[in-house]
Design a protein around this motif. Sequence first.
Motif, mmCIF file in Angstrom:
data_model
loop_
_atom_site.group_PDB
_atom_site.id
_atom_site.type_symbol
_atom_site.label_atom_id
_atom_site.label_comp_id
_atom_site.label_asym_id
_atom_site.label_seq_id
_atom_site.Cartn_x
_atom_site.Cartn_y
_atom_site.Cartn_z
ATOM 1 N N GLN A 172 0.833 -1.120 0.028
ATOM 2 C CA GLN A 172 -0.031 -0.044 -0.051
ATOM 3 C C GLN A 172 1.004 1.150 -0.078
ATOM 4 O OE1 GLN A 172 -3.471 -0.027 2.570
ATOM 5 N NE2 GLN A 172 -2.731 -1.768 3.511
ATOM 6 N N ASP A 194 -7.136 -5.123 -1.205
ATOM 7 C CA ASP A 194 -8.045 -4.109 -2.031
ATOM 8 C C ASP A 194 -7.636 -2.809 -2.038
ATOM 9 O OD1 ASP A 194 -9.921 -6.097 -2.358
ATOM 10 O OD2 ASP A 194 -11.187 -5.581 -0.848
ATOM 11 N N ARG A 195 -6.726 -2.262 -0.967
ATOM 12 C CA ARG A 195 -6.457 -1.114 -1.033
ATOM 13 C C ARG A 195 -5.124 -0.933 -2.008
ATOM 14 N NH1 ARG A 195 -7.755 3.952 -1.160
ATOM 15 N NH2 ARG A 195 -6.385 5.337 0.120
ATOM 16 N N THR A 219 -8.529 -6.569 3.107
ATOM 17 C CA THR A 219 -8.712 -5.135 3.005
ATOM 18 C C THR A 219 -7.442 -4.667 2.569
ATOM 19 O OG1 THR A 219 -10.055 -5.208 5.005
ATOM 20 C CG2 THR A 219 -8.677 -3.000 4.754
ATOM 21 N N LYS A 220 -6.075 -5.125 2.878
ATOM 22 C CA LYS A 220 -4.698 -4.695 2.262
ATOM 23 C C LYS A 220 -4.846 -4.784 0.940
ATOM 24 C CE LYS A 220 -2.584 -5.677 6.824
ATOM 25 N NZ LYS A 220 -1.565 -6.535 7.546
ATOM 26 N N ASN A 268 -4.263 -1.508 9.342
ATOM 27 C CA ASN A 268 -5.052 -2.237 8.231
ATOM 28 C C ASN A 268 -5.426 -3.562 8.546
ATOM 29 O OD1 ASN A 268 -4.806 -0.205 6.247
ATOM 30 N ND2 ASN A 268 -2.606 -0.328 6.543
ATOM 31 N N TRP A 304 1.128 4.051 -2.716
ATOM 32 C CA TRP A 304 0.639 5.483 -2.480
ATOM 33 C C TRP A 304 1.992 6.349 -2.972
ATOM 34 C CZ3 TRP A 304 2.141 9.870 -0.138
ATOM 35 C CH2 TRP A 304 1.383 10.745 0.275
#
Length: 322
Positions: free
Chosen positions: A84, A111-112, A108-109, A310, A88
């Motif tokens: 992630q 998807d981000r 969750t990780k 996360n 970014w």
Amino acid sequence: MEGTRLDLERIRAAREVIDPVFLDSPLYRCEALEPVLGCAIDIKLETANPVRSFKGRGTEVVASQLAGSDSRAVVCASAGNLGQALAWSGRDRGLDVTVVASRFATTTKLDRIRALGAKLELVDGDHELARERAAAIARYDGIRLLEDSLDLETCEGAATIALELLPGMQLSDRPVVLVALGGGALATGVGYVLKSLAPAVEVICVQPLGAPALTRSWHQRRVVTTDTTDTIADGVAGRIPIPEVLDDLLVVADDAVLVQEASIVTGLRLLLDHAGLVVEPSAALGIAAVLEDRDRFAGRQVFTIVCGSNVDQDKYRRWVGL
């Protein structure tokens, strides 16, 4: 400090290229936790940033270097947080970022990582298999391989946290810093700065009993691997320590301890109930260490780095009983 790969001037210079959104994260004494833990506890909150972990400090250094080079592509293996952060940091600099992760990593990780525009490749294995695949991609495509903890940018970016810890320390109180231990970037970086500038501070690394490889390596002063891991703290679940990282850790850490899963879960619940923090299991390792050895920390100023938030919400609710 001699005997490590790290450098204090490079660490100070890293602050100049890291986006300010990752710097000067909240540091505060959490008085609500003190009656439960039996010691003064200061929280360094590394979740109040766009990627909700400390990893952005290191990836900012890497991305700033790549942005000024001819090669603008990079690949890494990640349990989720590094991927992630690299996505970014690379997005606004126009970098081509590929992340390799286990298919079983926290959804969750994953998807981000996708949402931040990185290419995500999944492997049917654990983080060590992802590391092998990332290295193969780097060789085949001729691009930069970012290896967490081995590449100094990840360690020295994380080390900037310690520069922010020092002003809040009362050295007469025999302060101790509890650092989550996974690949070792956070522990070596923070430990190096503290031992260079305030050697009286005790640096204790904390790892789950179900993922003990680097802790065992520290105690035996040689690389010790494990065949499997079994812990809810997926962010620190490595099996094969990096020799160069172990060499650094042997110089800058005062101790390395293992904690049980039940203590990690209790730590999660305490951080929620008494600090209002929803965090991932790796971030509760410091609290778990205090719970398992209260006498060691009684009457001392204790710092814990809450390193990531996360977390899979369904699993988190089950862990804390919501």
